[in-house]
Design an enzyme around this catalytic site. Structure first.
Site, PDB file in Angstrom:
ATOM      1  N   ALA A 146       0.716  -1.241  -0.004  1.00  0.00           N
ATOM      2  CA  ALA A 146       0.005  -0.055  -0.122  1.00  0.00           C
ATOM      3  C   ALA A 146       0.651   1.507  -0.035  1.00  0.00           C
ATOM      4  O   ALA A 146       1.797   1.299   0.646  1.00  0.00           O
ATOM      5  CB  ALA A 146      -0.767   0.039   1.161  1.00  0.00           C
ATOM      6  N   ASP A 193      -0.717  -6.079   2.301  1.00  0.00           N
ATOM      7  CA  ASP A 193      -0.519  -4.911   3.190  1.00  0.00           C
ATOM      8  C   ASP A 193      -1.842  -5.083   4.063  1.00  0.00           C
ATOM      9  O   ASP A 193      -2.898  -5.199   3.120  1.00  0.00           O
ATOM     10  CB  ASP A 193      -0.375  -3.786   2.268  1.00  0.00           C
ATOM     11  CG  ASP A 193       0.286  -2.598   3.295  1.00  0.00           C
ATOM     12  OD1 ASP A 193      -0.366  -2.351   4.309  1.00  0.00           O
ATOM     13  OD2 ASP A 193       1.421  -2.279   3.064  1.00  0.00           O
ATOM     14  N   ASP A 231       9.059  -2.533   0.185  1.00  0.00           N
ATOM     15  CA  ASP A 231       9.344  -1.115   0.605  1.00  0.00           C
ATOM     16  C   ASP A 231       8.720  -0.883   1.678  1.00  0.00           C
ATOM     17  O   ASP A 231       7.912   0.217   1.622  1.00  0.00           O
ATOM     18  CB  ASP A 231       9.143  -0.272  -0.854  1.00  0.00           C
ATOM     19  CG  ASP A 231       9.777   1.045  -0.499  1.00  0.00           C
ATOM     20  OD1 ASP A 231      10.754   1.423   0.009  1.00  0.00           O
ATOM     21  OD2 ASP A 231       8.865   2.041  -1.073  1.00  0.00           O
ATOM     22  N   LYS A 236      15.576   0.560   5.545  1.00  0.00           N
ATOM     23  CA  LYS A 236      15.705   1.751   6.219  1.00  0.00           C
ATOM     24  C   LYS A 236      17.009   1.870   7.270  1.00  0.00           C
ATOM     25  O   LYS A 236      17.508   0.917   7.993  1.00  0.00           O
ATOM     26  CB  LYS A 236      14.387   2.038   7.046  1.00  0.00           C
ATOM     27  CG  LYS A 236      13.187   1.513   6.336  1.00  0.00           C
ATOM     28  CD  LYS A 236      13.056   2.185   4.957  1.00  0.00           C
ATOM     29  CE  LYS A 236      11.879   1.863   4.167  1.00  0.00           C
ATOM     30  NZ  LYS A 236      11.753   2.317   2.816  1.00  0.00           N
TER      31      LYS A 236
END
Length: 338
Positions: A209, A228, A265, A295
């Site tokens: 999403a 998601d 992601d 990240k």
């Protein structure tokens, strides 16, 4: 002794410098644009340095430009005249080839000419030399960086500079109806890693999403499974090749070998992300590709990256790790399932 202009994403130049220090012990560094552009000088011939970069490309080094000529910056028409003479002096390297002119400048540079004005002058010289001025996919690049006191000029191929975009700043045009700018990250990863997304058959998008990456895969003709708990953009409902699970990725299971591509992601901590992808690896066919953003949430990103790559090594072979232009506080990994 050779000199090079190096560029990283803003705020990450320190890490690019550290990677280069580990590769080249006798290196002097001077900053050109705070946190982003710096110059290195070291006692290596051009081909030796480029060869070592090719063997082990730094993660945070986005772009590198050789410095072949350094001109005092006069802030007058003399600057353009001298640049034109440099181009004429490189006839043998430019004649009969497609050539792009890249112009960049430091924030406080007194260089008075716009990029378009500089290119107009140099493109005319290139035509005079029998070269073909182009914007995209050049054979070679004539690159200029205007500092606060000097002009740095160099010529190299896109492969040698690590990118065919000025400073490695890859820019895509936003499209009407585009779901999110995250799409640019996957487009850039495709270019940077030498992939063609349309060659994959069935993709798994974890943390999909609102659906920017899912949309791109569907546009390329893949059958896509998106996972998601959040809702996908309503426009994606038009694709019959989309299967959507409104669940956490840890709650889904798939038949072994179902997918030949996994993309992810998500804004999770690095090691959580690794565990999640490894837990789903049975759903990937042998040799399947994974494109995953990691990240950088901690103060020691180089150690974090080392730990992540080591952990992924239990199930995947790392093909490349890179902080792309469209990455922010993250890097992108290109992995292949063992």
């Amino acid at each position: 002794m050779t000199q090079w202009i190096c560029t990283a994403n803003r705020g990450f130049a320190t890490y690019a410098m550290e990677e280069l220090r580990r590769m080249f012990a006798e290196m002097r560094i001077s900053q050109l644009t705070h946190g982003e552009v710096f110059k290195i000088e070291l006692p290596l011939e051009r081909e030796e340095l480029l060869g070592r970069i090719r063997e082990q490309e730094p993660i945070f080094l986005r772009h590198i430009q050789p410095v072949e000529r350094v001109l005092p910056l006069k802030g007058s028409a003399d600057d353009l005249q001298e640049l034109a003479e440099i181009a004429r002096g490189a006839r043998l390297r430019l004649e009969g080839r497609t050539v792009a002119v890249h112009v960049r400048r430091a924030e406080k540079s007194p260089y008075p000419y716009s990029t378009s004005d500089t290119k107009a002058v140099l493109d005319a010289v290139l035509e005079e030399l029998g070269a073909d001025p182009v914007v995209q996919s050049p054979d070679v690049i004539l690159s200029l960086f205007a500092g606060e006191e000097q002009l740095y000029v160099g010529i190299a191929t896109p492969e040698e500079m690590l990118s065919d975009w000025p400073g490695g700043a890859v820019r895509f045009q936003r499209e009407e109806g585009q779901i999110s700018r995250a799409k640019f990250k996957l487009l850039e990863a495709e270019r940077a890693f030498g992939l063609r997304l349309e060659q994959f058959r069935e993709g798994l998008d974890i943390g999909a999403a609102p659906g920017g990456w899912t949309h791109l895969l569907l546009e390329r003709g893949l059958k896509v499974t998106a996972v998601d708990p959040a809702e996908l953009h309503p426009s994606l409902s038009q694709y019959p090749r989309l299967t959507n699970y409104r669940k956490n990725a840890s709650e889904v299971k798939f038949e072994p070998g179902t997918f030949d591509l996994l993309v992810c992601d998500m804004s999770w901590s690095p090691m959580q992300m690794v565990r999640l992808v490894l837990d789903l690896s049975d759903a990937l066919a042998e040799g399947a590709t994974a494109i995953v953003t990691i990240k950088l949430m901690h103060k020691k990103p180089l150690q974090t990256i080392k730990d992540v790559i080591s952990r992924f090594g239990t199930g995947f072979q790392l093909r490349k790790a890179k902080q792309l232009f469209h990455n922010r506080e993250e890097i992108t990994l290109y992995l292949v399932k063992k």
